[in-house]
Design an enzyme around this catalytic site. Sequence first.
Site, short mmCIF file in Angstrom:
data_model
loop_
_atom_site.label_atom_id
_atom_site.label_comp_id
_atom_site.label_asym_id
_atom_site.label_seq_id
_atom_site.Cartn_x
_atom_site.Cartn_y
_atom_site.Cartn_z
N CYS A 151 3.00 -33.29 -35.00
CA CYS A 151 2.57 -33.47 -36.97
C CYS A 151 2.17 -34.17 -36.48
O CYS A 151 0.55 -34.50 -37.25
CB CYS A 151 3.24 -33.24 -37.65
SG CYS A 151 5.04 -32.01 -36.70
N GLU A 187 -4.87 -25.29 -33.35
CA GLU A 187 -5.56 -26.70 -34.31
C GLU A 187 -6.44 -27.86 -33.31
O GLU A 187 -7.06 -27.60 -33.66
CB GLU A 187 -4.34 -27.46 -34.33
CG GLU A 187 -3.20 -26.36 -35.76
CD GLU A 187 -2.01 -26.89 -35.86
OE1 GLU A 187 -1.17 -27.07 -36.76
OE2 GLU A 187 -1.72 -27.40 -34.82
N CYS A 240 7.52 -35.22 -33.11
CA CYS A 240 6.94 -34.78 -34.91
C CYS A 240 5.69 -36.29 -35.26
O CYS A 240 4.54 -36.20 -35.13
CB CYS A 240 7.08 -34.67 -35.50
SG CYS A 240 6.45 -34.62 -37.32
N TYR A 255 0.13 -22.28 -32.63
CA TYR A 255 -0.84 -22.96 -33.50
C TYR A 255 -1.08 -23.73 -32.95
O TYR A 255 -2.33 -24.79 -33.20
CB TYR A 255 0.76 -23.89 -34.04
CG TYR A 255 2.06 -23.48 -34.60
CD1 TYR A 255 1.92 -23.69 -36.67
CD2 TYR A 255 2.71 -22.41 -34.77
CE1 TYR A 255 2.40 -23.40 -37.27
CE2 TYR A 255 3.24 -21.59 -35.57
CZ TYR A 255 3.58 -22.52 -37.08
OH TYR A 255 4.36 -22.08 -37.91
N LYS A 269 -1.57 -35.51 -34.78
CA LYS A 269 -3.02 -34.44 -34.98
C LYS A 269 -3.32 -34.06 -36.44
O LYS A 269 -4.35 -34.02 -36.36
CB LYS A 269 -1.34 -32.81 -34.53
CG LYS A 269 -2.00 -31.53 -34.41
CD LYS A 269 -2.39 -30.75 -35.89
CE LYS A 269 -1.05 -30.98 -36.97
NZ LYS A 269 0.02 -30.11 -36.18
N GLU A 309 -6.58 -20.47 -58.30
CA GLU A 309 -7.35 -19.71 -59.35
C GLU A 309 -7.06 -18.31 -59.63
O GLU A 309 -6.40 -17.66 -59.88
CB GLU A 309 -8.09 -20.39 -60.32
CG GLU A 309 -9.09 -19.83 -60.00
CD GLU A 309 -9.72 -20.87 -60.80
OE1 GLU A 309 -10.08 -20.51 -61.99
OE2 GLU A 309 -11.28 -21.22 -60.74
N HIS A 338 -9.05 -23.91 -63.60
CA HIS A 338 -10.40 -23.20 -63.45
C HIS A 338 -11.17 -25.07 -63.90
O HIS A 338 -10.89 -26.06 -64.34
CB HIS A 338 -10.80 -22.76 -64.91
CG HIS A 338 -12.32 -22.68 -64.35
ND1 HIS A 338 -12.61 -21.20 -63.18
CD2 HIS A 338 -13.31 -22.63 -65.17
CE1 HIS A 338 -13.82 -20.92 -63.17
NE2 HIS A 338 -14.72 -21.69 -64.18
P1 NDP Z 1 3.74 -20.55 -29.79
O1 NDP Z 1 4.09 -20.26 -29.09
O2 NDP Z 1 2.97 -21.02 -30.40
O3 NDP Z 1 1.72 -19.90 -28.40
C1 NDP Z 1 1.78 -19.89 -27.05
C2 NDP Z 1 0.47 -19.60 -27.05
O4 NDP Z 1 0.51 -19.26 -25.65
C3 NDP Z 1 0.84 -18.26 -27.53
O5 NDP Z 1 -0.35 -17.16 -27.57
C4 NDP Z 1 1.09 -17.13 -26.18
O6 NDP Z 1 0.29 -15.99 -26.31
C5 NDP Z 1 0.36 -18.10 -25.57
N1 NDP Z 1 1.15 -18.24 -23.66
C6 NDP Z 1 2.46 -17.73 -23.51
N2 NDP Z 1 2.49 -17.63 -22.34
C7 NDP Z 1 0.88 -17.74 -21.83
C8 NDP Z 1 0.84 -17.59 -20.66
N3 NDP Z 1 1.68 -17.64 -19.17
N4 NDP Z 1 -0.58 -17.71 -20.39
C9 NDP Z 1 -1.44 -17.78 -21.41
N5 NDP Z 1 -1.18 -18.09 -22.92
C10 NDP Z 1 -0.02 -18.30 -22.11
O7 NDP Z 1 3.31 -22.43 -29.16
P2 NDP Z 1 2.28 -23.48 -29.76
O8 NDP Z 1 2.94 -24.38 -28.19
O9 NDP Z 1 1.16 -23.36 -29.79
O10 NDP Z 1 3.62 -24.05 -30.78
C11 NDP Z 1 4.82 -23.99 -30.11
C12 NDP Z 1 5.71 -24.46 -31.40
O11 NDP Z 1 5.66 -25.23 -32.36
C13 NDP Z 1 4.66 -23.35 -32.74
O12 NDP Z 1 6.61 -22.08 -32.81
C14 NDP Z 1 5.76 -24.10 -34.02
O13 NDP Z 1 6.77 -23.71 -34.16
C15 NDP Z 1 5.37 -25.59 -33.73
N6 NDP Z 1 4.43 -25.98 -34.20
C16 NDP Z 1 4.25 -26.03 -35.35
C17 NDP Z 1 2.86 -26.40 -35.84
C18 NDP Z 1 2.49 -26.26 -37.36
O14 NDP Z 1 3.55 -26.42 -38.70
N7 NDP Z 1 1.21 -26.89 -38.11
C19 NDP Z 1 1.75 -27.14 -35.23
C20 NDP Z 1 2.47 -26.79 -33.90
C21 NDP Z 1 3.01 -26.73 -32.74
P3 NDP Z 1 1.21 -14.61 -27.23
O15 NDP Z 1 0.98 -14.23 -27.85
O16 NDP Z 1 0.24 -12.66 -26.62
O17 NDP Z 1 2.42 -13.97 -26.57
#
Ligand code: NDP
Length: 452
Positions: free
Chosen positions: A48, A182, A43, A178, A51, A440, A435
């Site tokens: 976080c 982002e 983080c 995410y 980022k 709101e 407002h």
């Molecule tokens: P996520 O699991 O959220 O997303 C992974 C993405 O990659 C999905 O869109 C998935 O597709 C895709 N994917 C997975 N495998 C493949 C592949 N082999 N080829 C192509 N695409 C693929 O992971 P992140 O890395 O984005 O984030 C990890 C975690 O970190 C999150 O779950 C979250 O909890 C945390 N996080 C939170 C944040 C916040 O609160 N703002 C910010 C950043 C991270 P599909 O949907 O089809 O499975």
Amino acid sequence: MSFDYDLFVIGGGSGGVRAARVAAGETGAKVGLAEEDRYGGTCVIRGCVPKKLMVFASEYSGMVEDAQAYGWDITPGAFSWEAFRGKLHAELDRLEGIYRRLLANSGVDSFDARAKLVDAHTVELSDGSRKTAKHILIATGGWPTVPEFPGSDLAITSNEIFNLDTLPESILIVGGGYIASEFAGIMNGLGVKTTQFYRGPQILRGFDEEARGVIAEGMVEAGVNLRLNTNVVSMREEGGKIRVTDTDGKEQLFDKVMYATGRAPNADNLGLEELGIERGRNGAIVVDQYSQTGVPSVYAIGDVTDRVNLTPVAIREGMAFVETVFKGNPTSPDHDLIPTAIFTQPEMGTVGLSEEDARAQEEIEVYATTFKPMQQSFAGRAQRVLMKLVVSKASRKVLGCHIVAPGAGEMIQLAGIAVKMGATKEDFDRTVAVHPTMSEELVTLKTPVRTA
Ligand code: NDP
């Protein structure tokens, strides 16, 4: 039997540091903690915090244009990645120092070393020394994963993006979660020609469908080349750039390719298998509702348990662990109705059930409005915002609140209190509007747009 420590924590991220310092500071436990990398964990060091600072940096380009529309005689200059990166890393150094001091001030012994379990009460540090402890807490977090395919070693991940020597002219971001979504906004805002591939039909799978649509629309309007139903087939190096072949058979050159296709628990080479500690889906450490593993003296919290992978959740799990083990008050972390923000551009704040999940559970009413907010609308740069409540027909409770708008993260923290308290739609309605604001609209939604 006497131990060196009452508690030994492996991992100095958000969860581990909180558990260590509360156990030591509030209960007088003798605590040791080992961290092999930088204190603060994902983080603070590569998640976080940097980022969000990059989100702030990337938002200024639009602000200059807005200011012009409001009558200010200013012209946008160039963005200096080098200047920003220097300040960013100085800030991360400062925060790491705070984490180290917090531990020291609570009386925790910290070791800059990797640790692994030797038996149920012993850890071995990378310098070969061993420490015994009545309880061991594993809080080693997670790590980005990149799938294997030809050229996959050319990809960077979110770990490296904060350390780039220069800002690329073009970037491909792969994934629709995410992190990918982002960073697509961040890079685009910093002036990098940004393409995002997502293998499915819409980014941010699992979140409210309408909200996902509004975010994707806003990202495309802002300039992200979002290509849905598209994935990478192969990559190869070509003159310092990366040539990407995609599933549509197209080829394109990018300066950088960043993979954000998920994260895996950091649980390898910790000695878990030898102790018979079970690992589940995605390699996560399996724990019960008190974060206890199958070996009674060993607990695990945070991303390494792959429950809800968010910093504030890891912190809650750490506090519940201390409450349970050191204060004699068995407490399970509450994973229900967690408000969260996604710092896409536009930003989303969400709590509770999506319309789709709520509909699968019971009869609902959906209240929603989209509009162009005043501040940006005046400047002629408005992206649509969404204010949405998903309401139970039977109990009238607000089951889900979804906001896509500038500042949605700040708004959802507050709306989250009401939803967590079990507020009904009528509770929202009897709250007087503030407002003129965007939020709101949450208390002035009169008739359902859909019932199901
Ligand atoms: P996520 O699991 O959220 O997303 C992974 C993405 O990659 C999905 O869109 C998935 O597709 C895709 N994917 C997975 N495998 C493949 C592949 N082999 N080829 C192509 N695409 C693929 O992971 P992140 O890395 O984005 O984030 C990890 C975690 O970190 C999150 O779950 C979250 O909890 C945390 N996080 C939170 C944040 C916040 O609160 N703002 C910010 C950043 C991270 P599909 O949907 O089809 O499975």
